[in-house]
Scaffold this motif. Sequence first.
Motif, PDB file in Angstrom:
ATOM      1  N   GLY A   1       0.779  -1.230   0.000  1.00 48.66           N
ATOM      2  CA  GLY A   1       0.000   0.000   0.000  1.00 48.66           C
ATOM      3  C   GLY A   1       0.809   1.278   0.000  1.00 48.66           C
ATOM      4  O   GLY A   1       0.226   2.363   0.046  1.00 48.66           O
TER       5      GLY A   1
ATOM      6  N   ASN B   1       2.343   1.184  -5.122  1.00 46.68           N
ATOM      7  CA  ASN B   1       0.985   1.317  -5.670  1.00 46.68           C
ATOM      8  C   ASN B   1       1.015   1.941  -7.065  1.00 46.68           C
ATOM      9  O   ASN B   1       0.429   1.415  -8.009  1.00 46.68           O
ATOM     10  CB  ASN B   1       0.125   2.202  -4.757  1.00 46.68           C
ATOM     11  CG  ASN B   1      -0.661   1.386  -3.730  1.00 46.68           C
ATOM     12  OD1 ASN B   1      -0.475   0.192  -3.595  1.00 46.68           O
ATOM     13  ND2 ASN B   1      -1.544   2.052  -2.998  1.00 46.68           N
TER      14      ASN B   1
ATOM     15  N   PHE C   1      11.987  10.605  -1.461  1.00 42.62           N
ATOM     16  CA  PHE C   1      12.271   9.164  -1.511  1.00 42.62           C
ATOM     17  C   PHE C   1      13.725   8.870  -1.803  1.00 42.62           C
ATOM     18  O   PHE C   1      14.288   9.412  -2.742  1.00 42.62           O
ATOM     19  CB  PHE C   1      11.409   8.498  -2.585  1.00 42.62           C
ATOM     20  CG  PHE C   1      10.029   8.188  -2.090  1.00 42.62           C
ATOM     21  CD1 PHE C   1       9.779   6.988  -1.450  1.00 42.62           C
ATOM     22  CD2 PHE C   1       9.006   9.096  -2.237  1.00 42.62           C
ATOM     23  CE1 PHE C   1       8.523   6.705  -0.961  1.00 42.62           C
ATOM     24  CE2 PHE C   1       7.735   8.823  -1.749  1.00 42.62           C
ATOM     25  CZ  PHE C   1       7.499   7.619  -1.107  1.00 42.62           C
TER      26      PHE C   1
ATOM     27  N   ILE D   1       3.056  14.397  -4.137  1.00 45.85           N
ATOM     28  CA  ILE D   1       2.594  13.059  -4.527  1.00 45.85           C
ATOM     29  C   ILE D   1       2.036  13.088  -5.957  1.00 45.85           C
ATOM     30  O   ILE D   1       2.216  12.141  -6.721  1.00 45.85           O
ATOM     31  CB  ILE D   1       1.565  12.535  -3.495  1.00 45.85           C
ATOM     32  CG1 ILE D   1       2.265  12.302  -2.139  1.00 45.85           C
ATOM     33  CG2 ILE D   1       0.863  11.275  -3.985  1.00 45.85           C
ATOM     34  CD1 ILE D   1       3.465  11.354  -2.177  1.00 45.85           C
TER      35      ILE D   1
ATOM     36  N   LYS E   1      -3.369   4.625   8.738  1.00 45.53           N
ATOM     37  CA  LYS E   1      -2.431   5.582   9.303  1.00 45.53           C
ATOM     38  C   LYS E   1      -2.665   5.593  10.798  1.00 45.53           C
ATOM     39  O   LYS E   1      -3.799   5.710  11.241  1.00 45.53           O
ATOM     40  CB  LYS E   1      -2.660   6.988   8.741  1.00 45.53           C
ATOM     41  CG  LYS E   1      -2.341   7.116   7.263  1.00 45.53           C
ATOM     42  CD  LYS E   1      -0.869   7.278   7.026  1.00 45.53           C
ATOM     43  CE  LYS E   1      -0.589   7.265   5.529  1.00 45.53           C
ATOM     44  NZ  LYS E   1       0.809   7.166   5.205  1.00 45.53           N
TER      45      LYS E   1
HETATM   46  O1  LIG Z   1       5.174   6.843   9.729  1.00 47.37           O
HETATM   47  C1  LIG Z   1       4.192   6.433   9.124  1.00 47.37           C
HETATM   48  O2  LIG Z   1       3.028   6.633   9.462  1.00 47.37           O
HETATM   49  C2  LIG Z   1       4.463   5.710   7.845  1.00 47.37           C
HETATM   50  O3  LIG Z   1       5.444   6.469   7.123  1.00 47.37           O
HETATM   51  C3  LIG Z   1       5.637   6.035   5.841  1.00 47.37           C
HETATM   52  O4  LIG Z   1       4.399   6.221   5.236  1.00 47.37           O
HETATM   53  P1  LIG Z   1       4.182   7.415   4.240  1.00 47.37           P
HETATM   54  O5  LIG Z   1       5.268   8.428   4.287  1.00 47.37           O
HETATM   55  O6  LIG Z   1       2.814   7.941   4.397  1.00 47.37           O
HETATM   56  O7  LIG Z   1       4.389   6.625   2.885  1.00 47.37           O
HETATM   57  P2  LIG Z   1       3.321   6.058   1.869  1.00 47.37           P
HETATM   58  O8  LIG Z   1       2.346   5.176   2.528  1.00 47.37           O
HETATM   59  O9  LIG Z   1       4.127   5.521   0.743  1.00 47.37           O
HETATM   60  O10 LIG Z   1       2.509   7.352   1.411  1.00 47.37           O
HETATM   61  C4  LIG Z   1       3.147   8.524   0.959  1.00 47.37           C
HETATM   62  C5  LIG Z   1       2.101   9.500   0.510  1.00 47.37           C
HETATM   63  O11 LIG Z   1       1.449   9.025  -0.660  1.00 47.37           O
HETATM   64  C6  LIG Z   1       0.050   8.983  -0.454  1.00 47.37           C
HETATM   65  N1  LIG Z   1      -0.479   7.811  -1.204  1.00 47.37           N
HETATM   66  C7  LIG Z   1      -0.152   6.529  -0.849  1.00 47.37           C
HETATM   67  C8  LIG Z   1      -0.587   5.467  -1.589  1.00 47.37           C
HETATM   68  C9  LIG Z   1      -1.418   5.704  -2.699  1.00 47.37           C
HETATM   69  O12 LIG Z   1      -1.872   4.778  -3.420  1.00 47.37           O
HETATM   70  N2  LIG Z   1      -1.739   6.987  -3.004  1.00 47.37           N
HETATM   71  C10 LIG Z   1      -1.281   8.053  -2.289  1.00 47.37           C
HETATM   72  O13 LIG Z   1      -1.610   9.218  -2.626  1.00 47.37           O
HETATM   73  C11 LIG Z   1      -0.153   8.878   1.039  1.00 47.37           C
HETATM   74  O14 LIG Z   1      -1.424   9.373   1.396  1.00 47.37           O
HETATM   75  C12 LIG Z   1       0.995   9.754   1.517  1.00 47.37           C
HETATM   76  O15 LIG Z   1       0.642  11.112   1.453  1.00 47.37           O
HETATM   77  C13 LIG Z   1       6.103   4.567   5.881  1.00 47.37           C
HETATM   78  O16 LIG Z   1       6.181   4.068   4.566  1.00 47.37           O
HETATM   79  C14 LIG Z   1       5.172   3.709   6.683  1.00 47.37           C
HETATM   80  O17 LIG Z   1       5.729   2.414   6.812  1.00 47.37           O
HETATM   81  C15 LIG Z   1       4.965   4.302   8.032  1.00 47.37           C
HETATM   82  O18 LIG Z   1       4.031   3.548   8.738  1.00 47.37           O
END
Ligand SMILES: O=C(O)[C@H]1O[C@H](OP(=O)(O)OP(=O)(O)OC[C@H]2O[C@@H](n3ccc(=O)[nH]c3=O)[C@H](O)[C@@H]2O)[C@H](O)[C@@H](O)[C@@H]1O
Length: 177
Positions: free
Chosen positions: A28, A33, A56, A88, A170
């Motif tokens: 996810g 994704n 990243f 994003i 989250k």
């Molecule tokens: O500390 C945390 O809460 C999390 O931090 C990161 O999570 P995150 O930075 O949110 O990384 P992603 O899940 O890859 O999401 C990055 C951004 O892309 C967005 N997103 C994600 C997936 C998607 O299909 N579409 C989308 O717009 C999310 O809402 C977020 O804004 C880590 O990858 C998680 O393992 C950890 O639990």
Amino acid sequence: MVVIEEGVEVRVARIFNTFGPRMHMNDGRVVSNFILQALQGEGLTVYGSGSQTRAFQYVSDLVNGLVSLMNGNISSPVNLGNPEEHTILEFAQLIKSLVGSRSQIQFLPEAQDDPQRRRPDIRKAKMLLGWEPVVPLEEGLNKTIQYFARELEHQANNQYIPKPKAARMKKGRPRHN
Ligand SMILES: O=C(O)[C@H]1O[C@H](OP(=O)(O)OP(=O)(O)OC[C@H]2O[C@@H](n3ccc(=O)[nH]c3=O)[C@H](O)[C@@H]2O)[C@H](O)[C@@H](O)[C@@H]1O
């Protein structure tokens, strides 16, 4: 403190968003994704407006940073990440174009408690370890896309096609979408 009482050497890496070949294909996260969706011709699911940012790092940069950290003598936390920050929506557009995909960008409701900005400050790692990321984003993404494409081909022969995970939790709470 373990360090003082037992004489154990401690290193603390604060690892920021990382991607690369052999990452989990459907847990996810955004890079996996978007790549799966682009390769499979499905909509790239942007949560919210896509104006939230992330930075990243490519996996080999992280590994080099970890090795430098282990070989050094800093026992306080050190940030390891790539400070190049993108929205994003920019990630969605970039991955779509690198894959050469006709997928649409699909806007879904914002994820709960989603940090609006994340970018590591890596001055400490630069100064004390002489480390900084060197792999350009596009190069890392291309390698990751190739890996995903090969895996999909292999898995298609075995009748298993991974799907991007739609709902991300989250802070332990379900998202609404
Ligand atoms: O500390 C945390 O809460 C999390 O931090 C990161 O999570 P995150 O930075 O949110 O990384 P992603 O899940 O890859 O999401 C990055 C951004 O892309 C967005 N997103 C994600 C997936 C998607 O299909 N579409 C989308 O717009 C999310 O809402 C977020 O804004 C880590 O990858 C998680 O393992 C950890 O639990």
